[in-house]
Scaffold this motif. Structure first.
Motif, PDB file in Angstrom:
ATOM      1  N   ARG A 264       4.533  -1.078   0.667  1.00  0.00           N
ATOM      2  CA  ARG A 264       4.885   0.371  -0.997  1.00  0.00           C
ATOM      3  C   ARG A 264       5.070   1.995  -0.187  1.00  0.00           C
ATOM      4  O   ARG A 264       5.393   1.342   0.952  1.00  0.00           O
ATOM      5  CB  ARG A 264       3.611   0.099  -1.445  1.00  0.00           C
ATOM      6  CG  ARG A 264       2.995  -1.449  -1.982  1.00  0.00           C
ATOM      7  CD  ARG A 264       1.197  -0.965  -2.625  1.00  0.00           C
ATOM      8  NE  ARG A 264       1.238  -1.580  -2.970  1.00  0.00           N
ATOM      9  CZ  ARG A 264       0.753  -2.050  -4.638  1.00  0.00           C
ATOM     10  NH1 ARG A 264       1.132  -1.227  -5.544  1.00  0.00           N
ATOM     11  NH2 ARG A 264       0.761  -3.133  -4.819  1.00  0.00           N
TER      12      ARG A 264
ATOM     13  N   LYS B 225       7.640  -1.361 -14.461  1.00  0.00           N
ATOM     14  CA  LYS B 225       7.644  -2.206 -13.363  1.00  0.00           C
ATOM     15  C   LYS B 225       8.732  -3.208 -13.698  1.00  0.00           C
ATOM     16  O   LYS B 225       8.834  -3.328 -14.440  1.00  0.00           O
ATOM     17  CB  LYS B 225       6.585  -2.949 -13.147  1.00  0.00           C
ATOM     18  CG  LYS B 225       5.518  -1.484 -12.344  1.00  0.00           C
ATOM     19  CD  LYS B 225       4.872  -2.332 -11.414  1.00  0.00           C
ATOM     20  CE  LYS B 225       4.173  -1.634 -11.049  1.00  0.00           C
ATOM     21  NZ  LYS B 225       2.696  -1.429  -9.857  1.00  0.00           N
TER      22      LYS B 225
ATOM     23  N   GLY C 135       8.992  -7.624  -1.591  1.00  0.00           N
ATOM     24  CA  GLY C 135       8.933  -8.961  -1.344  1.00  0.00           C
ATOM     25  C   GLY C 135       8.514  -9.317  -0.776  1.00  0.00           C
ATOM     26  O   GLY C 135       8.080  -8.816   0.144  1.00  0.00           O
ATOM     27  N   ASN C 136       8.844 -10.618  -0.380  1.00  0.00           N
ATOM     28  CA  ASN C 136       8.135 -11.359   0.131  1.00  0.00           C
ATOM     29  C   ASN C 136       9.159 -11.581   1.437  1.00  0.00           C
ATOM     30  O   ASN C 136      10.306 -11.445   1.614  1.00  0.00           O
ATOM     31  CB  ASN C 136       8.422 -13.487  -0.514  1.00  0.00           C
ATOM     32  CG  ASN C 136       7.646 -13.783   1.384  1.00  0.00           C
ATOM     33  OD1 ASN C 136       6.784 -13.323   2.242  1.00  0.00           O
ATOM     34  ND2 ASN C 136       7.718 -15.045   0.938  1.00  0.00           N
TER      35      ASN C 136
ATOM     36  N   TYR D 248      12.711  -6.771  -4.637  1.00  0.00           N
ATOM     37  CA  TYR D 248      11.755  -5.596  -4.492  1.00  0.00           C
ATOM     38  C   TYR D 248      10.945  -5.223  -6.060  1.00  0.00           C
ATOM     39  O   TYR D 248      12.174  -5.937  -7.197  1.00  0.00           O
ATOM     40  CB  TYR D 248      11.874  -4.134  -3.645  1.00  0.00           C
ATOM     41  CG  TYR D 248      12.828  -4.137  -4.001  1.00  0.00           C
ATOM     42  CD1 TYR D 248      12.701  -2.709  -4.979  1.00  0.00           C
ATOM     43  CD2 TYR D 248      14.547  -4.021  -3.561  1.00  0.00           C
ATOM     44  CE1 TYR D 248      14.189  -2.319  -5.362  1.00  0.00           C
ATOM     45  CE2 TYR D 248      15.485  -3.398  -3.608  1.00  0.00           C
ATOM     46  CZ  TYR D 248      14.843  -1.983  -5.166  1.00  0.00           C
ATOM     47  OH  TYR D 248      16.213  -1.921  -5.375  1.00  0.00           O
ATOM     48  N   THR D 249      10.136  -4.930  -6.359  1.00  0.00           N
ATOM     49  CA  THR D 249       9.842  -4.188  -7.472  1.00  0.00           C
ATOM     50  C   THR D 249       9.370  -2.792  -7.497  1.00  0.00           C
ATOM     51  O   THR D 249       9.055  -2.015  -6.553  1.00  0.00           O
ATOM     52  CB  THR D 249       8.305  -4.491  -7.990  1.00  0.00           C
ATOM     53  OG1 THR D 249       7.842  -6.602  -7.678  1.00  0.00           O
ATOM     54  CG2 THR D 249       7.242  -4.245  -9.326  1.00  0.00           C
TER      55      THR D 249
ATOM     56  N   SER E   5      11.475  -5.603 -11.782  1.00  0.00           N
ATOM     57  CA  SER E   5      12.592  -6.294 -10.724  1.00  0.00           C
ATOM     58  C   SER E   5      13.742  -5.730  -9.725  1.00  0.00           C
ATOM     59  O   SER E   5      14.923  -5.239 -11.065  1.00  0.00           O
ATOM     60  CB  SER E   5      12.378  -7.679 -11.037  1.00  0.00           C
ATOM     61  OG  SER E   5      13.197  -8.879  -9.331  1.00  0.00           O
TER      62      SER E   5
ATOM     63  N   ILE F 271       7.721  -1.901  -4.695  1.00  0.00           N
ATOM     64  CA  ILE F 271       7.183  -2.658  -3.943  1.00  0.00           C
ATOM     65  C   ILE F 271       8.090  -3.958  -2.917  1.00  0.00           C
ATOM     66  O   ILE F 271       8.507  -3.696  -4.181  1.00  0.00           O
ATOM     67  CB  ILE F 271       5.821  -3.309  -4.503  1.00  0.00           C
ATOM     68  CG1 ILE F 271       5.182  -1.936  -5.387  1.00  0.00           C
ATOM     69  CG2 ILE F 271       4.551  -4.583  -4.051  1.00  0.00           C
ATOM     70  CD1 ILE F 271       4.107  -2.656  -6.609  1.00  0.00           C
TER      71      ILE F 271
ATOM     72  N   THR G  25       5.572  -8.057   3.981  1.00  0.00           N
ATOM     73  CA  THR G  25       5.907  -8.327   2.841  1.00  0.00           C
ATOM     74  C   THR G  25       4.321  -7.342   1.759  1.00  0.00           C
ATOM     75  O   THR G  25       4.127  -7.078   3.005  1.00  0.00           O
ATOM     76  CB  THR G  25       4.869  -9.786   2.489  1.00  0.00           C
ATOM     77  OG1 THR G  25       6.213 -10.008   3.588  1.00  0.00           O
ATOM     78  CG2 THR G  25       4.811 -10.583   1.160  1.00  0.00           C
ATOM     79  N   ASN G  26       5.265  -7.019   0.880  1.00  0.00           N
ATOM     80  CA  ASN G  26       4.137  -6.087   0.098  1.00  0.00           C
ATOM     81  C   ASN G  26       4.327  -4.759   0.560  1.00  0.00           C
ATOM     82  O   ASN G  26       2.969  -4.129   0.018  1.00  0.00           O
ATOM     83  CB  ASN G  26       2.865  -6.772  -0.321  1.00  0.00           C
ATOM     84  CG  ASN G  26       2.798  -7.802  -1.133  1.00  0.00           C
ATOM     85  OD1 ASN G  26       4.203  -8.433  -2.308  1.00  0.00           O
ATOM     86  ND2 ASN G  26       1.785  -9.167  -1.046  1.00  0.00           N
TER      87      ASN G  26
END
Length: 286
Positions: A192, A236, A265-266, A228-229, A238, A263, A189-190
């Protein structure tokens, strides 16, 4: 009186000779430059070879001995372009450099057809647009012009782009020729990931950034998706969005760096396995 008559007859004889010769030395001259025969080479610099084909009829071939090529407007071969003047070189049929004397390129007339090439060079892509030049082709016998033709020559540089990975990303991203793979390893999660590209373009362009699956999709359980971003050029979005950006600049060549930030996501409670996405970045020159 007899002496004067003799001198006048001699002068009359030498004046009449060139006129009589001009009547015999006639024929057709055709100089062309076909855009379908243009050769473009890409490497550390770009070279463009514009064809110059000179054709003469039997009558001219039998009486003339040289071909002269001159620039119409300048002392050297010069082409005007969208951003600057380009100095060109004249080459023979084997692409060997020809040298001018007093602004005239000379070559013997041996055949009905003589092939030459005009070479333009640039340190990178030619700025998109039209390049204009002009030459005068003369058929000559003993330094006397028998026939001549003026020819305008145009080279059109089409909008082009080239995309490459930057040096810092080459060890993290595999692939080539526009197809690259990124292995994120174990997903967290998160987490990069950063990489960058360089876009070389000779015209303004649009960029479209799009995710095929709108996220990372499980390779067997297609209902499992991790969003993810993506950060691109200070924007930025989605993974479920599409990004469209336009970049305008005056005629020329631009080499611009773009950075990506990924980045994740969960990932909690997501099924184990391999997740994939196809992220496309398309550049449209204009």
């Amino acid at each position: 009186m007899k002496l004067r008559i003799f001198i006048l007859l001699v002068l009359s004889y030498w004046i009449a000779t060139p006129t009589a010769f001009a009547k015999r030395c006639t024929g057709n001259l055709t100089a062309t430059s076909s855009s379908s025969e243009v050769i473009e080479e890409y490497g550390n610099q770009v070279s463009v070879y514009l064809p110059l084909k000179i054709q003469v009829s039997d009558a001219l071939l039998d009486c003339a001995d040289e071909i002269w090529v001159e620039d119409i407007y300048y002392y050297s071969l010069v082409f005007s372009g969208p951003t600057e003047y380009k100095y060109a070189n004249l080459l023979d049929a084997q692409f060997n450099h020809m040298w001018a004397s007093n602004g005239i390129w000379r070559t013997p007339l041996y055949n009905h057809t003589t092939q030459m090439w005009i070479r333009l060079k640039h340190y990178s892509l030619f700025p998109a647009g039209a390049y204009y030049g002009g030459v005068k082709v003369s058929i000559v016998r003993r330094n006397r012009v028998i026939k001549e033709q003026y020819l305008n020559i145009t080279y059109n540089s089409q909008p082009q782009v080239a995309i490459t990975l930057d040096s810092t990303s080459q060890g993290k991203v595999s692939g080539s020729s526009g197809n690259y793979q990124i292995d994120l390893g174990e997903l967290r999660t998160n987490m990069r990931f950063y990489w960058g590209i360089k876009i070389l373009s000779n015209s303004s362009y649009d960029i479209v950034l799009d995710s095929e699956y709108n996220g990372l999709r499980h390779e067997t359980d297609t209902s499992s998706l991790i969003d993810y971003t993506l950060g691109f050029d200070n924007v930025k979005i989605s993974s479920s969005e599409r990004l469209i950006r336009s970049y305008n600049f005056y005629p020329g060549v631009r080499n611009k760096w773009f950075g990506f930030e990924f980045i994740l996501g969960n990932t909690e409670m997501m099924p184990a396995g391999v997740y994939r996405d196809h992220l496309s970045l398309t550049v449209y020159p204009r």
